[in-house]
Design an enzyme around this catalytic site. Structure first.
Site, short mmCIF file in Angstrom:
data_model
loop_
_atom_site.label_atom_id
_atom_site.label_comp_id
_atom_site.label_asym_id
_atom_site.label_seq_id
_atom_site.Cartn_x
_atom_site.Cartn_y
_atom_site.Cartn_z
N GLU A 146 100.44 74.07 126.65
CA GLU A 146 101.12 75.08 125.83
C GLU A 146 102.60 75.21 126.20
OE1 GLU A 146 97.22 78.03 125.43
OE2 GLU A 146 98.99 78.75 126.50
N GLU A 147 102.90 75.29 127.48
CA GLU A 147 104.27 75.58 127.93
C GLU A 147 105.17 74.37 128.04
OE1 GLU A 147 104.40 78.05 131.41
OE2 GLU A 147 103.35 79.70 130.40
N HIS B 198 99.35 88.79 142.01
CA HIS B 198 98.96 87.56 141.34
C HIS B 198 98.31 86.63 142.35
CE1 HIS B 198 102.43 88.79 138.76
NE2 HIS B 198 101.59 88.44 137.82
N ARG C 134 94.11 89.80 130.03
CA ARG C 134 94.46 89.49 131.41
C ARG C 134 93.19 89.60 132.24
NH1 ARG C 134 100.03 89.60 132.12
NH2 ARG C 134 101.16 90.66 130.48
N LYS D 263 95.72 89.43 139.58
CA LYS D 263 95.70 88.75 138.29
C LYS D 263 95.42 87.28 138.55
CE LYS D 263 98.28 87.61 134.17
NZ LYS D 263 99.58 87.44 133.56
N GLY E 52 102.76 77.58 133.99
CA GLY E 52 101.50 78.20 134.40
C GLY E 52 101.36 79.56 133.75
N ARG F 40 111.26 84.64 129.54
CA ARG F 40 112.03 85.87 129.71
C ARG F 40 113.51 85.61 129.96
NH1 ARG F 40 107.43 87.40 133.11
NH2 ARG F 40 106.08 88.69 131.84
#
Length: 189
Positions: free
Chosen positions: A69-70, A92, A10, A18, A50, A41
């Site tokens: 990726e997502e 964030h 991270r 973050k 993202g 989740r």
């Protein structure tokens, strides 16, 4: 299912936020249909693709990597829509770009690993879907209506070498800096 990425580091900026990046992925230049993905989740909830930036990674590169990726899409990266800060569930700072999808993979990393889904939504429908569980994601789409898509009109065009920007703070401790063109310097916050 929880998404697990081995060796993920991270990264945080100097203010302890973050570092994240995301894209509003659109079906075409009209920007009237946006692609959302199921949450790792809460698979019954939709989110904007993202995630965290890797060390030494630029925001635009992280945004493109995360949607690949997502959401399993590739496309033409557009403008920086804004930088959104959130303090509610941890600090964030998310750089949000637009992306016009040019390629959609049938199978992609998160679909195979965690069963992630994707779905096209009309922008107003996406705002309603996101508002209840991811209001900051809904705010990305609200911000879309107050920025321009190139070619920009006088309100968003740089003048005298300066890029106009605005900073907005709301009562939910999210605020963002809006830049109208990709690659421009961000205004001092």
């Amino acid at each position: 299912m929880m998404k697990f990425k081995p060796n993920q580091t991270r990264t945080y900026d100097g203010e302890g936020f973050k570092r994240r990046a995301a894209c509003l992925c659109f079906k075409n230049e009209k920007e009237d249909e946006v692609l959302l993905v199921s949450s790792s989740r809460h698979p019954d909830q939709w989110i904007v693709p993202g995630g965290g930036m890797e060390p030494e990674e630029e925001a635009c590169g992280a945004a493109v990597r995360e949607v690949y990726e997502e959401a399993g899409v590739k496309g033409k990266l557009g403008r920086l829509l804004g930088i959104f800060e959130q303090n509610k569930d941890g600090k964030h700072r998310t750089y949000v770009f637009t992306l016009i999808v040019t390629e959609t993979l049938e199978d992609w990393e998160d679909s195979l690993k965690i069963g992630r889904k994707r779905k096209w939504f009309k922008v107003d429908e996406a705002i309603r879907v996101l508002q209840s569980h991811k209001p900051v994601h809904a705010e990305y789409l609200h911000r879309l209506t107050s920025t321009c898509n190139p070619p920009c009109g006088p309100v968003c065009s740089p003048t005298n070498g300066n890029t106009p920007s605005s900073q907005v703070t709301d009562n939910n401790t999210s605020h963002y800096v809006v830049c109208s063109t990709q690659g421009s310097d961000l205004a001092n916050r």
